[in-house]
Design a protein around this motif. Structure first.
Motif, short mmCIF file in Angstrom:
data_model
loop_
_atom_site.label_atom_id
_atom_site.label_comp_id
_atom_site.label_asym_id
_atom_site.label_seq_id
_atom_site.Cartn_x
_atom_site.Cartn_y
_atom_site.Cartn_z
N ARG A 109 0.83 -1.19 0.00
CA ARG A 109 0.00 0.00 0.00
C ARG A 109 0.88 1.25 0.00
O ARG A 109 1.86 1.35 0.72
CB ARG A 109 -0.91 0.01 1.23
N ALA A 110 0.51 2.19 -0.83
CA ALA A 110 1.27 3.45 -0.92
C ALA A 110 1.10 4.26 0.37
O ALA A 110 0.03 4.24 1.00
CB ALA A 110 0.80 4.26 -2.12
N GLN A 137 1.90 8.20 1.93
CA GLN A 137 2.32 9.57 1.69
C GLN A 137 3.02 10.12 2.94
O GLN A 137 2.59 9.86 4.07
CB GLN A 137 1.12 10.45 1.34
N THR A 196 4.76 7.11 -7.94
CA THR A 196 4.14 5.88 -7.46
C THR A 196 5.16 4.97 -6.79
O THR A 196 4.91 4.39 -5.72
CB THR A 196 3.47 5.14 -8.62
N GLN A 197 6.34 4.84 -7.40
CA GLN A 197 7.38 4.01 -6.82
C GLN A 197 7.88 4.57 -5.50
O GLN A 197 8.13 3.83 -4.54
CB GLN A 197 8.53 3.86 -7.81
N SER A 251 6.21 6.26 -3.33
CA SER A 251 5.20 6.09 -2.29
C SER A 251 5.22 4.69 -1.69
O SER A 251 4.59 4.45 -0.64
CB SER A 251 3.81 6.40 -2.84
N LEU A 252 5.90 3.74 -2.32
CA LEU A 252 5.97 2.38 -1.81
C LEU A 252 7.18 2.15 -0.90
O LEU A 252 7.31 1.08 -0.31
CB LEU A 252 6.02 1.39 -2.97
#
Length: 589
Positions: free
Chosen positions: A265-266, A268, A443-444, A446-447
Motif C-alpha cells: 500500500r502506498a 504519503q 508511485t514508486q 510512495s511504496l
C-alpha cells in the motif's frame, strides 16, 4: 584559639596565577600552530618538549592542590571562608573551634589526595538521583570526590559546581590530568584550561597536518563520518529499509498490503523530493604531504539539531586541470555506478519546520609519511526545503554557500576566513537542482519506507525488496500472532547491499539483463517479476556475498575496490555466459 592564617594561602595563590599565565602562553602556541603557512621544523621534538613542560606544571599544581584543598571542605569553601574573614575580622573563636572540629571529623573520613588515593573519578554509568541530596550524573562525566564515607555514598562535585552523594560503585579512578584543573581554577579562566586540555589530549592527524600546512586550517574532522563509524548501523541505509514496528511491537507502522491488489500500500509522507547534485566550485585543495583517496559529499535529512535519515554518500569526479571544481553524474558509458550518481531522492515524515538536506563536503586522505588515514570535512551546506511561509521550495537550481566548521557550530562565518580562497573573495558554492518526478516515479516513491535517502536509479530494486517483505511478513504468515522464524536469504542479505554500492550495482546490472529478456506481458506480471528477481539475486549477489575471493568492503581503499571490481565483473560475465548457454540449449530442444 588563633584565627586562620592567610599568609601561605595568598603566597600559593600568587604562584598559581603565575602558573596560569605560563599555561595560557603554551595554549596559545598549541592552538594557533595551524595558522603557520610553512611546515614546522622538528615538529615531533617540539611537541614532546611542550608536553614535558606542561607535565612539570601539572606536577607543581598537584603539589599545590594538596596544600590548597585539605581534607573535608573543598577549595572553593576555603576561599569563601577567607573572604568572609576579610569582611568580618572580629569572628568568634567559638566558630573557629567548630570549624576545626569539623575538619577533624572529615579527616577521619577521607585521606589527603595523592597519586595512590586520587580524588578525581569518572562515572561508569548513568545515575539518576532519587532522594534529596543525591547528585545525578551521566556516563563519562568527571567528578571530584569531596568526602568518602564507609556506607559507600560519597560526596562529589561535578564540573558545574553541583554537589551531592553518588554511590561509589558508579565511579572509577581517573589519573590526575587536566580534568582536575577544571575544579581548581576559577570560572573566568575555565575556557583557557579546557582549550589547553583539548590541545594536549586531542592532537590527531588533522592538527598535525594543519600545522604542517598540508591541509587548510578551515578543515574539520567529518561530523557525518563520525556518526557512521561510532553509531554502527543507526545511520546506514541498511537500517532504514527495514520495516518499523508499531508502538505495541505487534505490527508494522509503515508496511501494509492492499487487500484488493496484493501490492504494498502506498504511503504519503510530509516530504518527498527529487534532486540532482550538479557540482561544487572553489573547493580548497589539500597541500603536500597527503594523498586524497576520495572526494565526496555525505548528505542526509537534517532539522538543525539532529539527523533524521540515513547518511548517503556520493563520490565526486575530479579533474586535475581544475582541482577546485567537483562534478557529479559524469558522462560515462554503460550504467552509471551508484556511488557516482548525483540523482537522489528524499522521503522524510518529519514535521519540523526547519527540515532540509544537509550536505557535507569531505575528503578521505592518507598521509604519505606514515600511511595514516583520515576523513575530513572541507565545508557544509544546507538546503531548507520550505520557505518562510512553510511552502515547499520551487523546482529550480540553487547555489548554496559552503560554510566552514561543522553544522553544529553557531558561528561559522569567522571560520570561513581561514580558507585560502576567501582571501580572493571567492566563496565556494554547491550547485543543487530540485526537480519534479513523473507519475511513475511518484508511485514508486510512495511504496518506499517513510524515511530514506538514496539514488534514483535503485528505486525499482528497493520497491521489489519492499514487496517481498510484505509478502513474507504479512501475507505468508499463518496468523498475525505467529512468530516462527522465516528462511529468506534475499530478505536477510539485501540490506547489506545499501552499505556496499558495488554489489548493488552488480544486482542492478544482472536485473537489467533479466528484464531485457522479458516480454511485455511478463514485465507487467508482478508475480513473475518477483520470482525472476529472487532467481537473479540468488545467482549473482548472494553468490558474491559468500564468495571467499571477494575481499571485505573498505571505504576509499583503491586496492580493495579494484580487487572487488575484478571479482564482481568476472562473476557476472560467467553467469551471463551460463545463462546464454542455457537459453541456446532450451531453444535447441
Amino acid at each position: 584559639m588563633p584565627l586562620k592564617r592567610r599568609g601561605p594561602l595568598q603566597l600559593a595563590q600568587r604562584e598559581v596565577e603565575e602558573i596560569k599565565k605560563q599555561v595560557n602562553i603554551i595554549s596559545c602556541y598549541l592552538i594557533f600552530q595551524a595558522d603557520e603557512l610553512a611546515p614546522v621544523g622538528n615538529y615531533d621534538q617540539r611537541k614532546q618538549e611542550e608536553e614535558r613542560r606542561v607535565q612539570n606544571i601539572l606536577e607543581r599544581l598537584n603539589t599545590l592542590s594538596m596544600e590548597l584543598s585539605p581534607p573535608g571542605p573543598s577549595t572553593e569553601d576555603s576561599v569563601e571562608e577567607d573572604d568572609n574573614d576579610d569582611d568580618e575580622d572580629d569572628s568568634d573563636e567559638e566558630d573557629v573551634e567548630n570549624d576545626s572540629s569539623d575538619d577533624e571529623d572529615e579527616r577521619r573520613d577521607v585521606k589527603p589526595p595523592s597519586q595512590s588515593d586520587p580524588r578525581i573519578y569518572v562515572v561508569l554509568s548513568d545515575f539518576k538521583g532519587e532522594q534529596e541530596g543525591d547528585l545525578s550524573v551521566r556516563k563519562g562525566e568527571v567528578l571530584r570526590i569531596i568526602r568518602k564515607t564507609a556506607d559507600g555514598w560519597w560526596l562529589a562535585q561535578d564540573t558545574k559546581g553541583s554537589r551531592g552523594v553518588v554511590p561509589k560503585t558508579y565511579l572509577k579512578v581517573q589519573k590526575l590530568n587536566f580534568n582536575f584543573l577544571v575544579f581548581f581554577v576559577d570560572r573566568a579562566t575555565h575556557f583557557h584550561w579546557c582549550t589547553v586540555k583539548k590541545a594536549l589530549t586531542e592532537i590527531d592527524a588533522t592538527d598535525v597536518l594543519s600545522a604542517m600546512g598540508a591541509i587548510p586550517s578551515g578543515f574539520r574532522p567529518s561530523t557525518l563520518n563520525k556518526l557512521l563509524v561510532e553509531e554502527g548501523v543507526t545511520y546506514r541505509g541498511s537500517h532504514y529499509i527495514q520495516p518499523q514496528l508499531s508502538q505495541s511491537q505487534l505490527s508494522f507502522k509503515d508496511l501494509f498490503l492492499d487487500p484488493d491488489t496484493g501490492k504494498v500500500r502506498a504511503r504519503q509522507v510530509n516530504t518527498s523530493v527529487c534532486f540532482t547534485l550538479w557540482g561544487c566550485r572553489m573547493i580548497p585543495t589539500p597541500g603536500v604531504g597527503v594523498q586524497v583517496l576520495s572526494r565526496h559529499i555525505r548528505l542526509c535529512a537534517f532539522d538543525g539539531t539532529q539527523v533524521l535519515s540515513n547518511i548517503h554518500v556520493v563520490r565526486a569526479a575530479y579533474n586535475a586541470k581544475s582541482p577546485k571544481t567537483w562534478s557529479f553524474s559524469p558522462r560515462v558509458t554503460g550504467i552509471l555506478p551508484t556511488l557516482l550518481d548525483g540523482d537522489c531522492f528524499l522521503r522524510c515524515d518529519s514535521t519540523s519546520p526547519n527540515l532540509g538536506i544537509l550536505f557535507e563536503l569531505g575528503v578521505t586522505f592518507i598521509r604519505n609519511s606514515t600511511g595514516e588515514r583520515g576523513d575530513l570535512s572541507c565545508g557544509w551546506a544546507f538546503l531548507k526545503l520550505t520557505d518562510d511561509a512553510g511552502n515547499p521550495l520551487p523546482n529550480r537550481t540553487y547555489e548554496l554557500p559552503v560554510n566552514g566548521g561543522t553544522p553544529y557550530e553557531k558561528d561559522v562565518t569567522q571560520d570561513m576566513k581561514d580558507y585560502q580562497m576567501l582571501q580572493a573573495r571567492r566563496q565556494p558554492k554547491l550547485i543543487v537542482k530540485l526537480k519534479s518526478a513523473n507519475s511513475r516515479m511518484q508511485t514508486q516513491l510512495s511504496l518506499l519506507p517513510d524515511n530514506l535517502l538514496h539514488c534514483l536509479n535503485c528505486i525499482h530494486l528497493l520497491v521489489l525488496h519492499r514487496q517481498l517483505l510484505a509478502d513474507a511478513l504479512l501475507m505468508d504468515r499463518p496468523t498475525m500472532q505467529n512468530a516462527d522464524l522465516m528462511c529468506s536469504p534475499v530478505l536477510s542479505t539485501f540490506p547489506k547491499l545499501l552499505d556496499q554500492p558495488d554489489l548493488l550495482d552488480a544486482l542492478r546490472s544482472a536485473w537489467l539483463d533479466a528484464e531485457t529478456n522479458m516480454n511485455r506481458a511478463q514485465k507487467r506480471d508482478l508475480s513473475y517479476r518477483k520470482l525472476e528477481f529472487v532467481k537473479v539475486y540468488m545467482s549473482s549477489v548472494y553468490f558474491l556475498l559468500h564468495s571467499p575471493s571477494l575481499s571485505c568492503h573498505r571505504w576509499a581503499d583503491p586496492p580493495s575496490e579494484a580487487q572487488r571490481a575484478r571479482v564482481i565483473y568476472a562473476t557476472l560475465e560467467t553467469l551471463k555466459n551460463h545463462q546464454l548457454t542455457f537459453d541456446l540449449l532450451r531453444l535447441a530442444r
